[in-house]
Design a protein around this motif. Structure first.
Motif, PDB file in Angstrom:
ATOM      1  N   GLU A   1      12.069  14.135  -8.670  1.00  0.00           N
ATOM      2  CA  GLU A   1      10.609  14.007  -8.579  1.00  0.00           C
ATOM      3  C   GLU A   1      10.108  12.603  -8.276  1.00  0.00           C
ATOM      4  OE1 GLU A   1       8.585  16.621  -8.527  1.00  0.00           O
ATOM      5  OE2 GLU A   1      10.364  17.886  -8.745  1.00  0.00           O
ATOM      6  N   VAL A   2      10.918  11.592  -8.545  1.00  0.00           N
ATOM      7  CA  VAL A   2      10.477  10.227  -8.276  1.00  0.00           C
ATOM      8  C   VAL A   2      11.194   9.681  -7.040  1.00  0.00           C
ATOM      9  CG1 VAL A   2      10.282   7.877  -9.193  1.00  0.00           C
ATOM     10  CG2 VAL A   2       9.926   9.836 -10.714  1.00  0.00           C
ATOM     11  N   LEU A   3      12.518   9.545  -7.140  1.00  0.00           N
ATOM     12  CA  LEU A   3      13.265   8.956  -6.033  1.00  0.00           C
ATOM     13  C   LEU A   3      13.168   9.785  -4.759  1.00  0.00           C
ATOM     14  CD1 LEU A   3      15.154   6.849  -4.836  1.00  0.00           C
ATOM     15  CD2 LEU A   3      17.077   8.135  -5.814  1.00  0.00           C
ATOM     16  N   MET A   4      13.444  11.081  -4.831  1.00  0.00           N
ATOM     17  CA  MET A   4      13.442  11.900  -3.615  1.00  0.00           C
ATOM     18  C   MET A   4      12.051  12.000  -2.984  1.00  0.00           C
ATOM     19  SD  MET A   4      16.450  12.451  -2.708  1.00  0.00           S
ATOM     20  CE  MET A   4      16.039  13.502  -1.322  1.00  0.00           C
ATOM     21  N   HIS A   5      11.007  11.968  -3.795  1.00  0.00           N
ATOM     22  CA  HIS A   5       9.637  11.941  -3.255  1.00  0.00           C
ATOM     23  C   HIS A   5       9.473  10.725  -2.343  1.00  0.00           C
ATOM     24  CE1 HIS A   5       5.235  11.865  -3.103  1.00  0.00           C
ATOM     25  NE2 HIS A   5       5.286  10.647  -3.599  1.00  0.00           N
ATOM     26  N   LYS A   6       9.983   9.587  -2.784  1.00  0.00           N
ATOM     27  CA  LYS A   6       9.851   8.358  -2.008  1.00  0.00           C
ATOM     28  C   LYS A   6      10.803   8.354  -0.812  1.00  0.00           C
ATOM     29  CE  LYS A   6       7.837   5.707  -5.699  1.00  0.00           C
ATOM     30  NZ  LYS A   6       7.547   4.367  -6.138  1.00  0.00           N
ATOM     31  N   VAL A   7      12.018   8.836  -1.012  1.00  0.00           N
ATOM     32  CA  VAL A   7      12.978   8.893   0.094  1.00  0.00           C
ATOM     33  C   VAL A   7      12.430   9.751   1.224  1.00  0.00           C
ATOM     34  CG1 VAL A   7      15.242   9.822   0.767  1.00  0.00           C
ATOM     35  CG2 VAL A   7      15.041   8.388  -1.280  1.00  0.00           C
ATOM     36  N   LYS A   8      11.875  10.906   0.900  1.00  0.00           N
ATOM     37  CA  LYS A   8      11.355  11.821   1.928  1.00  0.00           C
ATOM     38  C   LYS A   8      10.158  11.237   2.679  1.00  0.00           C
ATOM     39  CE  LYS A   8      12.961  16.021  -0.323  1.00  0.00           C
ATOM     40  NZ  LYS A   8      12.558  17.204  -1.099  1.00  0.00           N
ATOM     41  N   ALA A   9       9.449  10.322   2.070  1.00  0.00           N
ATOM     42  CA  ALA A   9       8.294   9.696   2.711  1.00  0.00           C
ATOM     43  C   ALA A   9       8.675   8.443   3.496  1.00  0.00           C
ATOM     44  CB  ALA A   9       7.248   9.341   1.651  1.00  0.00           C
ATOM     45  N   SER A  10       9.948   8.069   3.462  1.00  0.00           N
ATOM     46  CA  SER A  10      10.375   6.808   4.044  1.00  0.00           C
ATOM     47  C   SER A  10      10.967   6.968   5.442  1.00  0.00           C
ATOM     48  CB  SER A  10      11.426   6.157   3.141  1.00  0.00           C
ATOM     49  OG  SER A  10      11.932   4.990   3.748  1.00  0.00           O
TER      50      SER A  10
ATOM     51  N   VAL B   1      11.012  -1.032   0.836  1.00  0.00           N
ATOM     52  CA  VAL B   1      10.303  -1.287  -0.423  1.00  0.00           C
ATOM     53  C   VAL B   1      10.003   0.019  -1.150  1.00  0.00           C
ATOM     54  CG1 VAL B   1       8.197  -2.242  -1.468  1.00  0.00           C
ATOM     55  CG2 VAL B   1       9.376  -3.495   0.351  1.00  0.00           C
ATOM     56  N   LEU B   2       9.594   1.035  -0.425  1.00  0.00           N
ATOM     57  CA  LEU B   2       9.296   2.339  -1.003  1.00  0.00           C
ATOM     58  C   LEU B   2      10.515   2.917  -1.713  1.00  0.00           C
ATOM     59  CD1 LEU B   2       7.575   4.957  -1.318  1.00  0.00           C
ATOM     60  CD2 LEU B   2       8.268   5.549   1.008  1.00  0.00           C
ATOM     61  N   VAL B   3      11.651   2.961  -1.025  1.00  0.00           N
ATOM     62  CA  VAL B   3      12.866   3.527  -1.617  1.00  0.00           C
ATOM     63  C   VAL B   3      13.367   2.638  -2.760  1.00  0.00           C
ATOM     64  CG1 VAL B   3      15.277   4.132  -1.181  1.00  0.00           C
ATOM     65  CG2 VAL B   3      13.503   4.800   0.450  1.00  0.00           C
ATOM     66  N   ALA B   4      13.339   1.346  -2.565  1.00  0.00           N
ATOM     67  CA  ALA B   4      13.791   0.436  -3.624  1.00  0.00           C
ATOM     68  C   ALA B   4      12.983   0.634  -4.901  1.00  0.00           C
ATOM     69  CB  ALA B   4      13.698  -1.017  -3.148  1.00  0.00           C
ATOM     70  N   ASP B   5      11.678   0.816  -4.757  1.00  0.00           N
ATOM     71  CA  ASP B   5      10.833   1.056  -5.927  1.00  0.00           C
ATOM     72  C   ASP B   5      11.247   2.345  -6.627  1.00  0.00           C
ATOM     73  OD1 ASP B   5       8.481   0.162  -7.517  1.00  0.00           O
ATOM     74  OD2 ASP B   5       7.649   2.072  -6.847  1.00  0.00           O
ATOM     75  N   GLY B   6      11.650   3.346  -5.862  1.00  0.00           N
ATOM     76  CA  GLY B   6      12.104   4.613  -6.444  1.00  0.00           C
ATOM     77  C   GLY B   6      13.418   4.501  -7.194  1.00  0.00           C
ATOM     78  N   THR B   7      14.210   3.482  -6.879  1.00  0.00           N
ATOM     79  CA  THR B   7      15.494   3.314  -7.573  1.00  0.00           C
ATOM     80  C   THR B   7      15.337   2.636  -8.934  1.00  0.00           C
ATOM     81  OG1 THR B   7      16.008   1.177  -6.557  1.00  0.00           O
ATOM     82  CG2 THR B   7      16.758   3.170  -5.396  1.00  0.00           C
ATOM     83  N   ASP B   8      14.159   2.151  -9.208  1.00  0.00           N
ATOM     84  CA  ASP B   8      13.893   1.480 -10.493  1.00  0.00           C
ATOM     85  C   ASP B   8      13.636   2.538 -11.551  1.00  0.00           C
ATOM     86  OD1 ASP B   8      13.326  -0.379 -12.436  1.00  0.00           O
ATOM     87  OD2 ASP B   8      11.306  -0.796 -11.709  1.00  0.00           O
ATOM     88  N   MET B   9      14.713   3.203 -11.990  1.00  0.00           N
ATOM     89  CA  MET B   9      14.541   4.333 -12.900  1.00  0.00           C
ATOM     90  C   MET B   9      15.524   4.333 -14.064  1.00  0.00           C
ATOM     91  SD  MET B   9      15.958   7.409 -10.524  1.00  0.00           S
ATOM     92  CE  MET B   9      17.272   7.122  -9.368  1.00  0.00           C
ATOM     93  N   ALA B  10      16.257   3.275 -14.247  1.00  0.00           N
ATOM     94  CA  ALA B  10      17.234   3.259 -15.341  1.00  0.00           C
ATOM     95  C   ALA B  10      16.552   3.105 -16.692  1.00  0.00           C
ATOM     96  CB  ALA B  10      18.241   2.137 -15.141  1.00  0.00           C
ATOM     97  N   HIS B  11      17.277   3.493 -17.761  1.00  0.00           N
ATOM     98  CA  HIS B  11      16.703   3.417 -19.108  1.00  0.00           C
ATOM     99  C   HIS B  11      16.236   1.990 -19.382  1.00  0.00           C
ATOM    100  CE1 HIS B  11      20.783   2.002 -19.902  1.00  0.00           C
ATOM    101  NE2 HIS B  11      20.343   1.491 -21.019  1.00  0.00           N
TER     102      HIS B  11
ATOM    103  N   VAL C   1       0.830  -1.209   0.000  1.00  0.00           N
ATOM    104  CA  VAL C   1       0.000   0.000   0.000  1.00  0.00           C
ATOM    105  C   VAL C   1       0.864   1.259   0.000  1.00  0.00           C
ATOM    106  CG1 VAL C   1      -1.660   1.332   1.372  1.00  0.00           C
ATOM    107  CG2 VAL C   1      -2.003  -1.095   1.040  1.00  0.00           C
ATOM    108  N   GLY C   2       2.021   1.200   0.649  1.00  0.00           N
ATOM    109  CA  GLY C   2       2.864   2.386   0.785  1.00  0.00           C
ATOM    110  C   GLY C   2       3.931   2.583  -0.266  1.00  0.00           C
ATOM    111  N   HIS C   3       4.054   1.688  -1.234  1.00  0.00           N
ATOM    112  CA  HIS C   3       5.205   1.756  -2.145  1.00  0.00           C
ATOM    113  C   HIS C   3       5.190   2.928  -3.127  1.00  0.00           C
ATOM    114  CE1 HIS C   3       2.844  -0.276  -5.347  1.00  0.00           C
ATOM    115  NE2 HIS C   3       3.764   0.224  -6.159  1.00  0.00           N
ATOM    116  N   MET C   4       4.093   3.629  -3.241  1.00  0.00           N
ATOM    117  CA  MET C   4       4.054   4.799  -4.126  1.00  0.00           C
ATOM    118  C   MET C   4       4.369   6.103  -3.388  1.00  0.00           C
ATOM    119  SD  MET C   4       3.605   3.764  -7.169  1.00  0.00           S
ATOM    120  CE  MET C   4       3.185   5.269  -8.029  1.00  0.00           C
TER     121      MET C   4
END
Length: 173
Positions: A142-151, A76-86, A60-63
């Motif tokens: 906008e993606v990774l830091m949003h999740k890091v700050k919520a973690s 899980v939240l931060v790990a999901d944010g790291t999935d950003m490579a081409h 529920v919290g991974h976004m």
């Protein structure tokens, strides 16, 4: 165990829809979670309820839109944010070649060549995003830091970005 189950199952709801996929994932995967936990723990063991709740919180919290409290959900939240490579945006780019409003996600993800997670210099973990072009900074900011700050694990992380041969840009030290 909660992190592993959630990491594998958190996006299962995408098979139904992107919007609200976290809730759909719970509906789809909860029987699997219960079955798997029953193979590891004896019937009536309270760890089944504890781990099931943790997996649900992770999903529920991974976004980053729902407040989480456990370290497991934070991972899980931060790990999901790291999935950003081409490669993450490869299919949309193949389907539609005309730029559209909102395409910064696919162009910025295309700029990220790799993400490295390893020991930090000042904190236990450093997440470093390597990119060819500054458009990749959008993914970090906008993606990774949003999740890091919520973690709840934010205080244990360093986050930086490398653009070409420029010195690293630190977002969190």
């Amino acid at each position: 165990m909660a992190v592993a189950l959630a990491a594998f199952l958190h996006d299962a709801g995408m098979g139904i829809t992107r919007e609200g996929h976290e809730q759909w994932a719970l509906t789809l995967v909860d029987p699997f979670i219960q079955h798997y936990l029953s193979l590891v723990y004896a019937e009536g063991d309270p760890m089944i309820a504890v781990l099931r709740a943790l997996v649900h919180e992770c999903i529920v919290g991974h976004m980053g839109n729902v407040r989480i409290h456990s370290v497991e959900a934070g991972v899980v939240l931060v790990a999901d944010g790291t999935d950003m490579a081409h490669g993450r945006s490869r299919i949309p780019r193949m389907i539609n070649r005309d730029p559209m409003i909102g395409d910064i996600h696919r162009y910025s993800a295309s700029a990220i060549t790799r993400v490295h997670i390893g020991p930090g210099e000042r904190k236990p973990v450093r997440i470093a995003a390597y990119m060819e072009h500054v458009t990749g900074l959008f993914q970090v900011e906008e993606v990774l830091m949003h999740k890091v700050k919520a973690s709840p694990i934010m205080q244990h992380l360093e986050v930086c970005a490398y653009v070409g041969n420029d010195p690293p840009r630190f977002y969190l030290r």
